[in-house]
Design a protein around this motif. Structure first.
Motif, PDB file in Angstrom:
ATOM      1  N   ALA A 137       0.835  -1.209   0.000  1.00  0.00           N
ATOM      2  CA  ALA A 137       0.000   0.000   0.000  1.00  0.00           C
ATOM      3  C   ALA A 137       0.870   1.258   0.000  1.00  0.00           C
ATOM      4  CB  ALA A 137      -0.918  -0.014   1.215  1.00  0.00           C
ATOM      5  N   GLN A 138       2.023   1.177   0.649  1.00  0.00           N
ATOM      6  CA  GLN A 138       2.907   2.340   0.716  1.00  0.00           C
ATOM      7  C   GLN A 138       3.449   2.695  -0.669  1.00  0.00           C
ATOM      8  OE1 GLN A 138       6.429   1.749   3.070  1.00  0.00           O
ATOM      9  NE2 GLN A 138       6.977   3.903   3.072  1.00  0.00           N
ATOM     10  N   LEU A 139       3.915   1.694  -1.413  1.00  0.00           N
ATOM     11  CA  LEU A 139       4.431   1.961  -2.752  1.00  0.00           C
ATOM     12  C   LEU A 139       3.315   2.414  -3.690  1.00  0.00           C
ATOM     13  CD1 LEU A 139       6.974  -0.976  -3.218  1.00  0.00           C
ATOM     14  CD2 LEU A 139       7.499   1.451  -2.898  1.00  0.00           C
ATOM     15  N   LEU A 143       3.410   5.889  -5.779  1.00  0.00           N
ATOM     16  CA  LEU A 143       3.223   5.965  -7.225  1.00  0.00           C
ATOM     17  C   LEU A 143       2.057   6.881  -7.575  1.00  0.00           C
ATOM     18  CD1 LEU A 143       4.048   5.031 -10.037  1.00  0.00           C
ATOM     19  CD2 LEU A 143       2.593   3.009  -9.720  1.00  0.00           C
ATOM     20  N   GLN A 144       0.994   6.798  -6.829  1.00  0.00           N
ATOM     21  CA  GLN A 144      -0.179   7.630  -7.087  1.00  0.00           C
ATOM     22  C   GLN A 144       0.126   9.124  -6.962  1.00  0.00           C
ATOM     23  OE1 GLN A 144      -2.666   5.952  -4.091  1.00  0.00           O
ATOM     24  NE2 GLN A 144      -3.270   4.176  -5.310  1.00  0.00           N
ATOM     25  N   LYS A 183      -7.076   5.257 -13.349  1.00  0.00           N
ATOM     26  CA  LYS A 183      -7.708   5.971 -12.231  1.00  0.00           C
ATOM     27  C   LYS A 183      -6.981   5.710 -10.919  1.00  0.00           C
ATOM     28  CE  LYS A 183     -12.167   6.587  -9.916  1.00  0.00           C
ATOM     29  NZ  LYS A 183     -13.605   6.175  -9.887  1.00  0.00           N
ATOM     30  N   LYS A 184      -6.518   4.486 -10.713  1.00  0.00           N
ATOM     31  CA  LYS A 184      -5.884   4.123  -9.452  1.00  0.00           C
ATOM     32  C   LYS A 184      -4.476   4.694  -9.326  1.00  0.00           C
ATOM     33  CE  LYS A 184      -4.882   0.205  -6.422  1.00  0.00           C
ATOM     34  NZ  LYS A 184      -5.087  -1.252  -6.184  1.00  0.00           N
ATOM     35  N   PHE A 185      -3.710   4.671 -10.419  1.00  0.00           N
ATOM     36  CA  PHE A 185      -2.290   5.015 -10.308  1.00  0.00           C
ATOM     37  C   PHE A 185      -1.912   6.347 -10.966  1.00  0.00           C
ATOM     38  CE2 PHE A 185      -2.382   0.367  -9.825  1.00  0.00           C
ATOM     39  CZ  PHE A 185      -1.782   0.284  -8.579  1.00  0.00           C
ATOM     40  N   HIS A 186      -2.832   6.979 -11.689  1.00  0.00           N
ATOM     41  CA  HIS A 186      -2.591   8.309 -12.270  1.00  0.00           C
ATOM     42  C   HIS A 186      -1.362   8.325 -13.176  1.00  0.00           C
ATOM     43  CE1 HIS A 186      -5.456   9.278  -9.163  1.00  0.00           C
ATOM     44  NE2 HIS A 186      -4.581   9.049  -8.205  1.00  0.00           N
ATOM     45  N   CYS A 187      -1.194   7.273 -13.980  1.00  0.00           N
ATOM     46  CA  CYS A 187      -0.031   7.233 -14.858  1.00  0.00           C
ATOM     47  C   CYS A 187      -0.433   6.657 -16.215  1.00  0.00           C
ATOM     48  CB  CYS A 187       1.097   6.416 -14.228  1.00  0.00           C
ATOM     49  SG  CYS A 187       0.648   4.733 -13.791  1.00  0.00           S
ATOM     50  N   HIS A 188       0.520   6.686 -17.147  1.00  0.00           N
ATOM     51  CA  HIS A 188       0.295   6.052 -18.440  1.00  0.00           C
ATOM     52  C   HIS A 188       0.274   4.545 -18.236  1.00  0.00           C
ATOM     53  CE1 HIS A 188       1.401  10.039 -19.583  1.00  0.00           C
ATOM     54  NE2 HIS A 188       2.707   9.840 -19.614  1.00  0.00           N
ATOM     55  N   VAL A 189      -0.602   3.864 -18.972  1.00  0.00           N
ATOM     56  CA  VAL A 189      -0.745   2.419 -18.803  1.00  0.00           C
ATOM     57  C   VAL A 189      -0.724   1.741 -20.164  1.00  0.00           C
ATOM     58  CG1 VAL A 189      -2.182   0.535 -17.936  1.00  0.00           C
ATOM     59  CG2 VAL A 189      -2.130   2.719 -16.711  1.00  0.00           C
ATOM     60  N   VAL A 190       0.052   0.670 -20.255  1.00  0.00           N
ATOM     61  CA  VAL A 190      -0.016  -0.252 -21.392  1.00  0.00           C
ATOM     62  C   VAL A 190      -0.521  -1.574 -20.847  1.00  0.00           C
ATOM     63  CG1 VAL A 190       1.236  -1.442 -23.218  1.00  0.00           C
ATOM     64  CG2 VAL A 190       1.948   0.864 -22.521  1.00  0.00           C
ATOM     65  N   LEU A 191      -1.719  -1.957 -21.232  1.00  0.00           N
ATOM     66  CA  LEU A 191      -2.254  -3.265 -20.860  1.00  0.00           C
ATOM     67  C   LEU A 191      -1.924  -4.212 -22.012  1.00  0.00           C
ATOM     68  CD1 LEU A 191      -3.791  -5.163 -19.015  1.00  0.00           C
ATOM     69  CD2 LEU A 191      -5.934  -4.308 -19.995  1.00  0.00           C
ATOM     70  N   LYS A 192      -0.887  -5.015 -21.813  1.00  0.00           N
ATOM     71  CA  LYS A 192      -0.357  -5.844 -22.889  1.00  0.00           C
ATOM     72  C   LYS A 192      -1.292  -7.007 -23.203  1.00  0.00           C
ATOM     73  CE  LYS A 192       3.642  -6.267 -20.725  1.00  0.00           C
ATOM     74  NZ  LYS A 192       5.070  -6.465 -20.364  1.00  0.00           N
ATOM     75  N   GLY A 193      -1.128  -7.537 -24.410  1.00  0.00           N
ATOM     76  CA  GLY A 193      -1.941  -8.655 -24.852  1.00  0.00           C
ATOM     77  C   GLY A 193      -2.338  -8.467 -26.298  1.00  0.00           C
ATOM     78  N   HIS A 194      -3.229  -9.337 -26.781  1.00  0.00           N
ATOM     79  CA  HIS A 194      -3.733  -9.208 -28.147  1.00  0.00           C
ATOM     80  C   HIS A 194      -4.417  -7.855 -28.293  1.00  0.00           C
ATOM     81  CE1 HIS A 194      -5.329 -10.246 -32.017  1.00  0.00           C
ATOM     82  NE2 HIS A 194      -6.592 -10.242 -31.596  1.00  0.00           N
ATOM     83  N   HIS A 195      -3.936  -7.044 -29.250  1.00  0.00           N
ATOM     84  CA  HIS A 195      -4.400  -5.666 -29.395  1.00  0.00           C
ATOM     85  C   HIS A 195      -4.206  -4.905 -28.079  1.00  0.00           C
ATOM     86  CE1 HIS A 195      -7.185  -6.818 -33.004  1.00  0.00           C
ATOM     87  NE2 HIS A 195      -5.895  -6.830 -33.321  1.00  0.00           N
ATOM     88  N   SER A 196      -2.946  -4.735 -27.697  1.00  0.00           N
ATOM     89  CA  SER A 196      -2.611  -4.017 -26.462  1.00  0.00           C
ATOM     90  C   SER A 196      -3.348  -2.696 -26.386  1.00  0.00           C
ATOM     91  CB  SER A 196      -1.097  -3.761 -26.397  1.00  0.00           C
ATOM     92  OG  SER A 196      -0.377  -4.955 -26.222  1.00  0.00           O
ATOM     93  N   LEU A 197      -3.769  -2.353 -25.164  1.00  0.00           N
ATOM     94  CA  LEU A 197      -4.468  -1.096 -24.931  1.00  0.00           C
ATOM     95  C   LEU A 197      -3.529  -0.115 -24.254  1.00  0.00           C
ATOM     96  CD1 LEU A 197      -7.942  -2.317 -23.596  1.00  0.00           C
ATOM     97  CD2 LEU A 197      -7.249  -1.839 -25.957  1.00  0.00           C
ATOM     98  N   LEU A 198      -3.654   1.168 -24.615  1.00  0.00           N
ATOM     99  CA  LEU A 198      -2.848   2.222 -24.026  1.00  0.00           C
ATOM    100  C   LEU A 198      -3.767   3.331 -23.568  1.00  0.00           C
ATOM    101  CD1 LEU A 198      -1.408   1.208 -26.909  1.00  0.00           C
ATOM    102  CD2 LEU A 198       0.433   2.632 -26.040  1.00  0.00           C
ATOM    103  N   GLY A 199      -3.445   3.933 -22.425  1.00  0.00           N
ATOM    104  CA  GLY A 199      -4.242   5.042 -21.925  1.00  0.00           C
ATOM    105  C   GLY A 199      -3.472   5.868 -20.928  1.00  0.00           C
TER     106      GLY A 199
END
Length: 287
Positions: A137-139, A143-144, A183-199
């Motif tokens: 929880a501390q880390l 990060l948030q 929403k949780k981490f307030h950072c750029h996210v790459v959700l890897k996998g088939h047709h990776s998602l970025l946000g």
């Protein structure tokens, strides 16, 4: 959701005749616990072959922290006994940092992760570092509240751990999962996998339409981690921020894999090192 179209950003990496290694950025990659050093070296290939001025590796396994005969360009440090990771980072002065591949779960690994979260430069967090964060929880709070841009690159199982759900739940609604991570981490996210998602908190959700099953082998994600860090470091002087570096890195990584398959390399048996070298060709093919 929009389809990713980041390839035009390659033009910002074109080098002027007067440029030197300092203009191409200093990348620091941290990981490689005993028995897992190969992961951080694959990240280093992703950094080196995409054009970083310096590729430095902080290795947590002292037995692996020696000159890499096949790639002497790597600047390798044994960080297993460093007592003050924050001072180490300050002395290196990296322009981007990536941490996690093969990092393991030791106290030393955690200390370096915490120091990296607090260090003020573009940061890429992957692999074991994400799992360490999911159990602290501390880390998570650190990060948030981080003020400098950060990209996290989880695969579905890592994303599930970060969100406290199963990998199958992540896969059942990938757009919701990436939105929850943002929403949780307030950072750029790459959700890897088939047709990776970025946000990102300030961007739309994008889907990378390129890529193929040849990428389903250990080490491909490690190359991506080093690639994004390299593009971010180069971007300091080439007008490429971490979000743009993340988008370009994901698409270069996927298109390079498609090019390898088209040339008869893979999908079965395609290797991460082959992919890293193909990324080099793709970066340099700007018209």
């Amino acid at each position: 959701m929009k389809n990713l179209n980041a390839l035009p950003l390659r033009s910002r990496l074109v080098r002027k005749p007067s440029e030197h290694k300092g203009d191409m950025g200093k990348v620091l990659l941290i990981g490689g616990a005993p028995g897992m050093a190969g992961a951080i070296f694959l990240s280093a290939y992703g950094s080196l072959y995409s054009g970083a001025g310096w590729t430095m590796i902080g290795v947590l396994d002292p037995q692996s922290a020696h000159v890499h005969i096949d790639q002497p360009e790597f600047m390798i440090n044994d960080i297993s006994q460093i007592s003050d990771p924050a001072t180490y980072l300050t002395s290196i002065k990296p322009e981007s940092v990536a941490i996690g591949p093969g990092m393991g779960f030791s106290e030393q690994a955690r200390h370096f992760l915490e120091a990296c979260i607090h260090y003020s430069c573009p940061l890429v967090i992957d692999a074991d570092a994400l799992n360490v964060i999911s159990n602290s929880a501390q880390l998570q709070e650190q990060l948030q509240t981080r003020q400098v841009p950060c990209t996290i690159t989880p695969h579905p199982a890592e994303a599930g751990r970060l969100l406290g759900i199963s990998a199958s739940e992540v896969q059942s609604d990938r757009p919701l999962a990436i939105q929850s991570l943002i929403k949780k981490f307030h950072c750029h996210v790459v959700l890897k996998g088939h047709h990776s998602l970025l946000g990102s908190p300030s961007e739309n959700i994008y889907s990378c339409q390129e890529g193929n099953p040849g990428m389903a082998t250990g080490g491909m994600g490690d190359v991506l981690t080093g690639l994004i860090a390299s593009l971010a470091a180069q971007g300091i002087r080439h007008q490429l921020n971490l979000w743009e570096a993340t988008c370009l890195g994901v698409q270069l990584h996927a298109i390079a894999a498609d090019q390898l398959v088209k040339s008869g390399i893979g999908p079965n048996g395609m290797t991460p090192l082959e992919l890293a070298k193909q990324i080099r060709s793709l970066i340099n093919s700007v018209n």
